[in-house]
Design a protein around this motif. Structure first.
Motif, short mmCIF file in Angstrom:
data_model
loop_
_atom_site.label_atom_id
_atom_site.label_comp_id
_atom_site.label_asym_id
_atom_site.label_seq_id
_atom_site.Cartn_x
_atom_site.Cartn_y
_atom_site.Cartn_z
N MET A 196 -17.52 -6.83 -35.88
CA MET A 196 -17.76 -6.73 -34.43
C MET A 196 -16.99 -7.82 -33.71
O MET A 196 -16.27 -8.59 -34.34
CB MET A 196 -19.27 -6.80 -34.14
CG MET A 196 -19.95 -8.03 -34.66
SD MET A 196 -21.73 -8.07 -34.29
CE MET A 196 -22.43 -7.07 -35.58
N LYS A 199 -18.65 -12.41 -29.70
CA LYS A 199 -19.86 -12.63 -28.92
C LYS A 199 -21.04 -11.86 -29.49
O LYS A 199 -22.16 -12.37 -29.56
CB LYS A 199 -19.63 -12.20 -27.46
CG LYS A 199 -18.77 -13.19 -26.70
CD LYS A 199 -18.63 -12.81 -25.25
CE LYS A 199 -17.81 -13.89 -24.56
NZ LYS A 199 -17.29 -13.48 -23.27
N SER A 200 -20.79 -10.61 -29.88
CA SER A 200 -21.89 -9.80 -30.44
C SER A 200 -22.38 -10.42 -31.75
O SER A 200 -23.58 -10.41 -32.05
CB SER A 200 -21.44 -8.36 -30.67
OG SER A 200 -20.98 -7.81 -29.46
N THR A 204 -26.07 -11.61 -32.48
CA THR A 204 -26.84 -10.94 -33.55
C THR A 204 -27.76 -11.94 -34.26
O THR A 204 -28.91 -11.64 -34.57
CB THR A 204 -25.88 -10.30 -34.58
OG1 THR A 204 -25.07 -9.34 -33.91
CG2 THR A 204 -26.61 -9.61 -35.70
#
Ligand code: NAD
Length: 433
Positions: A196, A199-200, A204
């Motif tokens: 991903m 930032k994700s 997470t």
């Protein structure tokens, strides 16, 4: 591959050792000279089950080495893991001084392409800050990857060698390919490597920890409510957990979550929210409820002794924030001991692994016992703070004989209440009649 790990604590040492185990050449760098000296002499500086065997094997094979020199680390590794502290700052945010401090030095010292992998738990946007910090100091090509760590202390080796998932956040295909190659031996059973954006990936980790902390806190509130209405949280927990949408894990009530991760991560996510004009109302409550839960036994103990704890003696079993670790960061036991001391009580403790760390904190303000039963002699009550297996089936006759009064305040619901009734021991636990 040639790997360097900067920061050799609970995450860094496990990461370095487990990466060496699959054939990589690993150099672990730490600023703590004593720690590096110990490791060079073959000593594991933390307690983590099964780590010692892998540690010794990989040192012998010359795949695992140690240094205090960051430049040596940068020259050695093609992939540079950052496993540095991100402690809570005064305003609840994650303090990035270790990460950005090392990033600046990397910028000064880097001479060839490196993949800089952030394993520390960091707020959304930290990858960009790391890139910016390095770029300001260096013209050399590099990539930054966010690769949050999900290992649990106490199961860290197993979690690293057989992770449920690996999260890789990067916008560079070159770095993603390198990371996938590095992690391939760890996902042979088919567990996913999830790719991903940075930032994700950063979010997470916080979302996972905040969710788990919320689940624990929700059950603690259900347990507190059970006490008000005469229900038994153990029965409620089993009734709930059989619903596969809920699941059986993380439903055990107790004296709150502690450790080096949940408390600071929940606060850091909450603060990140505020910084972006978003108020995480649910996390506000989680923080407040957990803070209160850590010392929920104290009013009960006070009530039992008519509010007079002066010169009473309490035995405490369990100091680590959870079993199978020597980590005492934010452990509920510390909060309980502090309050007992403030109320004039004396405290004698036993923990299978965490006593040296607690000794550094309390010195001779409390007594330390060599075994669990010694802690009980002439104590006015036993308080249980950590659910180590060794406490699960004690000799209740001996417990009763050693204590001045047969009373147990159990913050971890270790015993069947009927066993205590049979042994004529007064028993107070969490959320059970
Ligand atoms: P730790 O405090 O055990 O280890 C950090 C290490 O970094 C220490 O050995 C320290 O001496 C070293 N260090 C500090 N500054 C340094 C520098 N400038 N150069 C080299 N070394 C330096 O921390 P930890 O528990 O391993 O956690 C590290 C990160 O991983 C944190 O962000 C934490 O939130 C995250 N994390 C921790 C866990 C866990 O269970 N402990 C799990 C997942 C993620």
């Amino acid at each position: 591959m040639k790997i360097s790990v900067i920061g050799t604590g609970y995450v860094g040492l496990v990461t370095g050792t487990c990466l060496a185990e699959t054939g990589n050449e690993v150099l672990c760098v730490d600023i703590d000279e004593n720690k590096v000296k110990m490791m060079k002499q073959g000593e594991v500086p933390i307690y983590e089950p099964h780590l010692d065997v892998l540690f010794e094997r990989n040192i012998k094979a010359n795949r695992l080495n140690f240094s205090t020199n960051l430049k040596e680390g940068l020259d050695h590794g093609d992939v540079i893991f950052l496993a540095l502290p991100t402690p809570e700052d005064e305003d609840g945010s994650a303090d990035l001084k270790y990460i950005l401090g090392v990033a600046e030095k990397i910028g000064n010292l880097m001479e060839s392409y490196k993949v800089i992998v952030d394993k520390s738990t960091v707020p959304v946007g930290t990858s960009d800050k790391v890139k910016e910090t390095i770029s300001k100091k260096s013209k050399v090509d590099f990539d930054v990857v966010s690769n949050p760590e999900f290992l649990r202390e106490g199961f860290a080796v197993d979690d690293f060698l057989k992770p449920e998932r690996i999260v890789i956040g990067s916008s560079s295909q070159k770095a993603i390919d390198i990371m996938q190659k590095l992690y391939k031996p760890y996902v042979r059973s088919g567990n996913p490597i999830i790719i991903m954006d940075e930032k994700s990936a950063e979010l997470t980790k916080y979302a996972s920890n905040a969710f788990l902390a919320t689940k624990i806190t929700f059950m603690n509130e259900i347990a507190n409510f059970c006490e008000k209405v005469g229900a038994d949280v153990d029965k409620v927990r089993i009734g709930m957990g059989t619903d596969s949408r809920i699941g059986k894990r993380f439903l055990f009530p107790g004296i709150g979550y502690g450790g080096s991760c949940f408390p600071k991560d929940v606060k850091a996510l909450h603060k990140s929210g505020l910084d972006s004009n978003y108020k995480f109302k649910i996390l506000d409550s989680v923080i407040e409820v957990n803070h209160k839960q850590k010392t929920i036994l104290i009013p009960r103990i006070k009530a039992f002794y008519d509010n007079d704890l002066k010169d009473k003696k309490f035995a405490v079993w369990g100091l680590a924030f959870k079993p199978e670790t020597d980590d005492i960061r934010e452990a509920p036991s510390l909060y309980i001991i502090n309050q007992l001391l403030e109320l004039g009580a004396n405290v004698r403790v036993f923990d299978p692994e965490a006593m040296p760390n607690v000794k550094r904190k309390f010195g001779d303000k409390i007594e330390f016992s060599d075994n669990m039963y010694d802690a009980l002699s002439n104590a006015d009550a036993l308080i249980i703070c950590t659910e180590w297996s060794i406490f699960r089936t004690p000799d209740f006759k001996k417990v009763k004989q050693l204590l001045n009064q047969p009373v147990i305040f159990d913050g971890r619901n270790l015993y069947d209440t009927n066993d205590l009734v049979d042994n004529q021991i007064k028993y107070y636990s969490i959320g059970r009649p």
